[in-house]
Design a protein around this motif. Sequence first.
Motif, PDB file in Angstrom:
ATOM      1  N   ARG A   1      13.604   8.581 -15.528  1.00  0.00           N
ATOM      2  CA  ARG A   1      14.529   9.478 -16.246  1.00  0.00           C
ATOM      3  C   ARG A   1      15.180   8.297 -17.092  1.00  0.00           C
ATOM      4  O   ARG A   1      15.656   7.119 -16.775  1.00  0.00           O
ATOM      5  CB  ARG A   1      15.523  10.128 -15.293  1.00  0.00           C
ATOM      6  CG  ARG A   1      15.197  10.969 -14.683  1.00  0.00           C
ATOM      7  CD  ARG A   1      15.952  11.509 -13.638  1.00  0.00           C
ATOM      8  NE  ARG A   1      16.312  10.109 -12.526  1.00  0.00           N
ATOM      9  CZ  ARG A   1      15.406   9.890 -11.617  1.00  0.00           C
ATOM     10  NH1 ARG A   1      14.267  10.624 -11.267  1.00  0.00           N
ATOM     11  NH2 ARG A   1      15.670   8.802 -10.711  1.00  0.00           N
ATOM     12  N   PRO A   2      15.624   8.598 -18.564  1.00  0.00           N
ATOM     13  CA  PRO A   2      16.123   7.715 -19.479  1.00  0.00           C
ATOM     14  C   PRO A   2      17.517   7.757 -18.977  1.00  0.00           C
ATOM     15  O   PRO A   2      18.172   8.653 -18.160  1.00  0.00           O
ATOM     16  CB  PRO A   2      16.101   8.316 -20.750  1.00  0.00           C
ATOM     17  CG  PRO A   2      16.073   9.945 -20.521  1.00  0.00           C
ATOM     18  CD  PRO A   2      15.341   9.827 -19.280  1.00  0.00           C
ATOM     19  N   ALA A   3      18.283   6.530 -19.619  1.00  0.00           N
ATOM     20  CA  ALA A   3      19.887   6.361 -19.244  1.00  0.00           C
ATOM     21  C   ALA A   3      20.569   7.186 -20.210  1.00  0.00           C
ATOM     22  O   ALA A   3      20.171   7.327 -21.489  1.00  0.00           O
ATOM     23  CB  ALA A   3      20.104   5.088 -19.098  1.00  0.00           C
ATOM     24  N   PHE A   4      21.753   7.367 -19.932  1.00  0.00           N
ATOM     25  CA  PHE A   4      22.799   8.261 -20.943  1.00  0.00           C
ATOM     26  C   PHE A   4      23.827   7.244 -21.361  1.00  0.00           C
ATOM     27  O   PHE A   4      24.498   6.951 -20.467  1.00  0.00           O
ATOM     28  CB  PHE A   4      23.135   9.621 -20.278  1.00  0.00           C
ATOM     29  CG  PHE A   4      21.982  10.469 -20.638  1.00  0.00           C
ATOM     30  CD1 PHE A   4      21.881  11.485 -21.414  1.00  0.00           C
ATOM     31  CD2 PHE A   4      21.220  10.586 -19.287  1.00  0.00           C
ATOM     32  CE1 PHE A   4      20.724  12.197 -21.347  1.00  0.00           C
ATOM     33  CE2 PHE A   4      20.023  11.514 -19.237  1.00  0.00           C
ATOM     34  CZ  PHE A   4      19.862  12.363 -20.271  1.00  0.00           C
ATOM     35  N   VAL A   5      23.761   6.817 -22.360  1.00  0.00           N
ATOM     36  CA  VAL A   5      24.707   5.765 -22.857  1.00  0.00           C
ATOM     37  C   VAL A   5      25.801   6.373 -23.953  1.00  0.00           C
ATOM     38  O   VAL A   5      25.378   7.021 -25.043  1.00  0.00           O
ATOM     39  CB  VAL A   5      24.161   4.662 -23.588  1.00  0.00           C
ATOM     40  CG1 VAL A   5      25.326   3.523 -23.943  1.00  0.00           C
ATOM     41  CG2 VAL A   5      23.081   3.853 -22.549  1.00  0.00           C
ATOM     42  N   THR A   6      26.897   6.538 -23.750  1.00  0.00           N
ATOM     43  CA  THR A   6      28.067   7.157 -24.453  1.00  0.00           C
ATOM     44  C   THR A   6      28.904   6.153 -25.058  1.00  0.00           C
ATOM     45  O   THR A   6      29.449   5.335 -24.273  1.00  0.00           O
ATOM     46  CB  THR A   6      28.849   8.110 -23.671  1.00  0.00           C
ATOM     47  OG1 THR A   6      27.960   9.118 -23.241  1.00  0.00           O
ATOM     48  CG2 THR A   6      29.890   9.031 -24.567  1.00  0.00           C
ATOM     49  N   VAL A   7      29.037   5.961 -26.442  1.00  0.00           N
ATOM     50  CA  VAL A   7      29.619   4.911 -26.974  1.00  0.00           C
ATOM     51  C   VAL A   7      30.788   5.506 -28.112  1.00  0.00           C
ATOM     52  O   VAL A   7      30.440   6.595 -28.599  1.00  0.00           O
ATOM     53  CB  VAL A   7      28.773   3.891 -27.797  1.00  0.00           C
ATOM     54  CG1 VAL A   7      27.838   3.184 -26.772  1.00  0.00           C
ATOM     55  CG2 VAL A   7      27.890   4.766 -28.894  1.00  0.00           C
ATOM     56  N   ALA A   8      31.674   4.943 -28.302  1.00  0.00           N
ATOM     57  CA  ALA A   8      32.826   5.221 -29.123  1.00  0.00           C
ATOM     58  C   ALA A   8      33.331   4.100 -30.050  1.00  0.00           C
ATOM     59  O   ALA A   8      33.326   2.759 -29.543  1.00  0.00           O
ATOM     60  CB  ALA A   8      33.871   6.036 -28.641  1.00  0.00           C
ATOM     61  N   ASN A   9      34.052   4.413 -31.179  1.00  0.00           N
ATOM     62  CA  ASN A   9      34.632   3.339 -31.892  1.00  0.00           C
ATOM     63  C   ASN A   9      36.043   3.111 -31.480  1.00  0.00           C
ATOM     64  O   ASN A   9      36.438   1.945 -31.647  1.00  0.00           O
ATOM     65  CB  ASN A   9      34.901   3.591 -33.538  1.00  0.00           C
ATOM     66  CG  ASN A   9      35.758   5.069 -33.495  1.00  0.00           C
ATOM     67  OD1 ASN A   9      35.852   5.987 -32.582  1.00  0.00           O
ATOM     68  ND2 ASN A   9      36.560   5.202 -34.583  1.00  0.00           N
ATOM     69  N   ALA A  10      36.601   3.853 -30.423  1.00  0.00           N
ATOM     70  CA  ALA A  10      37.854   3.211 -29.870  1.00  0.00           C
ATOM     71  C   ALA A  10      38.253   4.209 -28.619  1.00  0.00           C
ATOM     72  O   ALA A  10      37.480   5.094 -28.435  1.00  0.00           O
ATOM     73  CB  ALA A  10      39.031   3.732 -31.066  1.00  0.00           C
TER      74      ALA A  10
END
Length: 241
Positions: free
Chosen positions: A60-69
């Motif tokens: 299963r792929p990883a789930f990476v959640t990113v944001a600018n702040a």
Amino acid sequence: TLTLPVVDYVTNMPLTDAVNTINDLLSEFVFTDEGRSKSVVVAGMIGMFSKHLLPPKTERPAFVTVANAEGAGKGLLTKIMVLPTLGELPVGVKAEDDDEIRKRLLTAIIESKSIVFFDNIKGHLNSPPLEAFITAATWTDRKLGVNEQPKGENLATVFVTGNGLTVSPDMRRRSLFVELRLEAERAEDRKIKRPLNENKVLAMRPCILAALWSLVRHWDESHRPLPSQIRGGFESWSEVV
């Protein structure tokens, strides 16, 4: 699969209602792209809900959640992907070094965990043990401090969050990314019509689960069509999720 009736939900929600339910749930998140990040969130939700449909030893792929702040909703989106199915989200740990990561991964194997959650990672994520874990059907490692080497099937999906986070090329090709943008100068200045938190997401479990089941049921009734695009390295997962 036999399941305990922990949450009662309707099993005949129409597909249009299911789509509207999920669109409404995600309506106030500000994604940086036109549909891709949102699709990854839905894939995360479906992946947890339908994990028993996956063939044995499916990677299963990883789930990476990113944001600018901070305050863009990274942690909340992870909860939305996990809470409807599991009912809880373990406290996220920080990846301080590879030894700490190895310890967390081995614990997930020993305890047959469904997820491993690395929360609020800073800077650049480059962890060979984590990269290897994501694409390992089985996992073995030595317990730190003792002469034991447990081995077991890898059942865990990896979730990662971080502000301004970058990742290694090997981590990138093993991951699906959700990209968020905070448009207000400060998170507390953002106007939200319907604030969500963990308790509210849990209260919505019957409706969300009904929607997810509707999507799975529609896919099954349509003779389980294959996707238009396969994620390289995760073919079995792609064919279902």
